[in-house]
Design a protein around this motif. Structure first.
Motif, short mmCIF file in Angstrom:
data_model
loop_
_atom_site.label_atom_id
_atom_site.label_comp_id
_atom_site.label_asym_id
_atom_site.label_seq_id
_atom_site.Cartn_x
_atom_site.Cartn_y
_atom_site.Cartn_z
N LEU A 1 -55.18 -39.02 -16.76
CA LEU A 1 -55.91 -38.26 -17.78
C LEU A 1 -57.39 -38.14 -17.44
O LEU A 1 -58.01 -37.11 -17.71
CB LEU A 1 -55.73 -38.92 -19.15
N GLN A 2 -57.98 -39.19 -16.86
CA GLN A 2 -59.40 -39.13 -16.51
C GLN A 2 -59.67 -38.08 -15.44
O GLN A 2 -60.76 -37.50 -15.40
CB GLN A 2 -59.88 -40.50 -16.05
N ALA A 3 -58.69 -37.84 -14.56
CA ALA A 3 -58.87 -36.84 -13.53
C ALA A 3 -58.55 -35.43 -14.00
O ALA A 3 -58.79 -34.46 -13.27
CB ALA A 3 -57.98 -37.18 -12.33
N MET A 4 -58.06 -35.29 -15.20
CA MET A 4 -57.68 -33.97 -15.72
C MET A 4 -58.90 -33.27 -16.30
O MET A 4 -59.66 -33.86 -17.07
CB MET A 4 -56.60 -34.14 -16.80
N PRO A 5 -59.13 -32.01 -15.97
CA PRO A 5 -60.27 -31.27 -16.55
C PRO A 5 -60.07 -31.10 -18.06
O PRO A 5 -58.95 -30.91 -18.55
CB PRO A 5 -60.22 -29.91 -15.84
N GLY A 6 -61.18 -31.13 -18.79
CA GLY A 6 -61.15 -30.93 -20.24
C GLY A 6 -61.00 -32.19 -21.05
O GLY A 6 -61.23 -32.17 -22.26
N ILE A 7 -60.60 -33.31 -20.42
CA ILE A 7 -60.46 -34.57 -21.15
C ILE A 7 -61.83 -35.25 -21.19
O ILE A 7 -62.50 -35.40 -20.16
CB ILE A 7 -59.43 -35.48 -20.47
N LEU A 8 -62.25 -35.65 -22.37
CA LEU A 8 -63.56 -36.27 -22.54
C LEU A 8 -63.57 -37.68 -21.98
O LEU A 8 -62.58 -38.43 -22.08
CB LEU A 8 -63.94 -36.30 -24.02
N ALA A 9 -64.71 -38.03 -21.37
CA ALA A 9 -64.87 -39.40 -20.88
C ALA A 9 -65.11 -40.37 -22.02
O ALA A 9 -64.70 -41.54 -21.95
CB ALA A 9 -66.02 -39.46 -19.87
N GLU A 10 -65.77 -39.91 -23.06
CA GLU A 10 -66.00 -40.71 -24.26
C GLU A 10 -65.69 -39.87 -25.48
O GLU A 10 -66.26 -38.77 -25.62
CB GLU A 10 -67.45 -41.21 -24.33
N PRO A 11 -64.82 -40.31 -26.32
CA PRO A 11 -63.97 -41.50 -26.22
C PRO A 11 -62.98 -41.36 -25.05
O PRO A 11 -62.40 -40.29 -24.86
CB PRO A 11 -63.23 -41.54 -27.57
N ARG A 12 -62.80 -42.44 -24.33
CA ARG A 12 -61.97 -42.40 -23.13
C ARG A 12 -60.50 -42.45 -23.50
O ARG A 12 -60.13 -42.91 -24.59
CB ARG A 12 -62.34 -43.55 -22.20
N PRO A 13 -59.63 -41.98 -22.59
CA PRO A 13 -58.18 -42.00 -22.86
C PRO A 13 -57.68 -43.43 -23.05
O PRO A 13 -58.23 -44.40 -22.52
CB PRO A 13 -57.58 -41.36 -21.61
#
Length: 449
Positions: free
Chosen positions: A312-324
């Motif tokens: 999920l962290q490597a997926m575009p559009g997913i926020l770093a904070e709040p993290r997955p």
């Protein structure tokens, strides 16, 4: 001896009866009307003639008196006058009896004469009161114009932060109040204040009847006032209420119009919205998606968790904070269910696209790492007769081989503007009054960007 006593008793009763009869005769003589100095017949006739001459409609009555007996002849307009003149004649002093031989007039002209007379009286009264009536009408017109002028000056109510519907309702109440004051002044000038009580009573009864007849309409109107005052949503907000989801288009005095994500229009009564739980997905730009995956019970859950988070962290559009995050949900019969959660910014990323892409990437990563996602299975152990022939279980790997997350081709997860374009077109074409404040172009651009 006994016969003598009976005879004496009968003689005594006879004497008592004669005494009582004499007393009754004397009382009857005392109750008789004694005529002393009774008026002459001529005087009775003149008195009754003067009376009938002074009453409208009795001018043609012919009167004759003989030995105290009055005979009335002629024609009168109706039965009421006929009975009234007979009652007057009976009250005159010296009258013994009244012979009422009056006839009712059956001609149309004679029937219409009293009505015409009353109409002439009313016309004369109206002409006399014409100046006062004009002043009363002028007072009503002036107060009505003043009420309309005040109804257009809604700046004062706007300063209190009231909604458009509440402001319009307040202005209408002020206009009705000022106009009602003018009507009361006009009635006071015309000395018809008693009419006010009758009007208020009739208005109260009509109001109760209309309240029962249009109860739902009144409830929806008041709910619309509360919704426009509290502002739980704005134009374009995505909400869910009572199992229905869509973007808010219009708030009318009766219902709220939503455009669903498949382009349909839904009208929900305002009373239903205000009494049902409602979720507004647009107030907070950040939104979290989640999905559940079942993995084998033999896997190391820490390694599974680390792989899902790194994907999920490597997926575009997913926020770093709040993290997955990855949470172990429950231990099933043949799987361990884990819940995977990620955050997106709705202004830049479409919720459904991001969730769909996250599921695809996690499944791909699990397949490449050899993580089994089994369906419900049943394990059958077969007993063997020779214990030396039993196969020894193979040792399970303590560590899962590292799996590199390969770069995937770019997938479109940007916000979907297809519904937005339909929404804006429908909003521009709608002719209904919208009680929600219009969204400026600048604000709308920020939502689309």
């Amino acid at each position: 001896m006994r016969q003598g006593l009976v005879l004496a008793g009968l003689l005594w009763l006879g004497s008592c009866g004669s005494v009582l009869a004499q007393q009754a005769d004397s009382e009857q003589l005392a109750s008789e009307i004694k005529v002393v100095n009774a008026p002459e017949d001529k005087a009775i006739a003149e008195r009754l003639s003067n009376i009938t001459g002074a009453i409208s409609g009795l001018e043609g009555v012919e009167i004759s008196v003989t030995a105290g007996v009055i005979t009335l002849q002629g024609e009168v307009a109706n039965a009421q006058l006929k009975n009234e003149v007979a009652a007057i004649a009976n009250r005159l002093e010296g009258v013994v009896h009244v012979q009422n031989q009056l006839q009712e007039q059956l001609a149309v002209r004679s029937r219409l004469a009293p009505a015409a007379e009353k109409f002439r009286e009313m016309l004369g009264t109206t002409v006399q009161m014409l100046p006062l009536l004009l002043v009363a009408i002028l007072a009503v017109v002036l107060f009505a114009m003043a009420g309309s002028w005040l109804a257009k000056r809604n700046v004062l109510l706007r300063r209190f932060g009231l909604s458009e519907l509440t402001t319009n309702l307040g202005m209408r109440f002020i206009r009705l109040l000022v106009t009602a004051i003018g009507i009361l002044i006009a009635l006071e000038l015309l000395d018809a204040t008693a009419l006010v009580s009758a009007v208020l009573g009739v208005a109260g009864v009509i109001g109760i009847a209309l309240g029962f007849a249009f109860r739902n309409i009144v409830e929806n109107y008041l709910a619309g006032v509360l919704l426009s005052t509290r502002n739980p949503f704005a134009i374009g907000d995505l909400i869910e209420t009572d199992g229905m989801t869509g973007k808010v288009m219009l708030l009318t005095s009766r219902d709220t119009v939503l455009m669903t994500l498949d382009g349909n229009h839904v009208r929900i009564p305002n009373s239903q919205i205000i009494t049902s739980p409602m979720t507004n997905f647009s107030r907070n730009p950040m939104r979290r998606f989640e999905f559940t995956v079942g993995v084998s019970v033999e896997l190391d859950l820490l390694l599974v968790r680390q792989l899902a988070i790194s994907t999920l962290q490597a997926m575009p559009g997913i926020l770093a904070e709040p993290r997955p995050r990855v949470l172990v949900l429950e231990l099933g019969d043949s799987t361990v269910n884990i819940r995977i959660l990620g955050w997106i910014d709705q202004r830049e990323t479409d919720f459904l696209k991001a969730r769909s892409e996250a599921i695809r990437l996690v499944k791909t990563a699990f397949d490449e790492a050899g993580i089994e996602m089994p369906e419900p299975i049943y394990r059958v152990n077969m007993a063997q007769t020779d214990p030396h022939q039993r196969e020894k279980p193979k040792p399970k790997p303590k560590h899962m081989p590292a799996v590199a997350v390969h770069a995937e081709p770019a997938v479109d997860i940007s916000t979907d503007h297809s519904i937005e374009e339909q929404f804006n077109d429908e909003l521009r074409q709608s002719a209904e009054e919208n009680l929600l404040p219009a969204v400026s172009d600048k604000t709308a651009g920020k939502k689309r960007d």
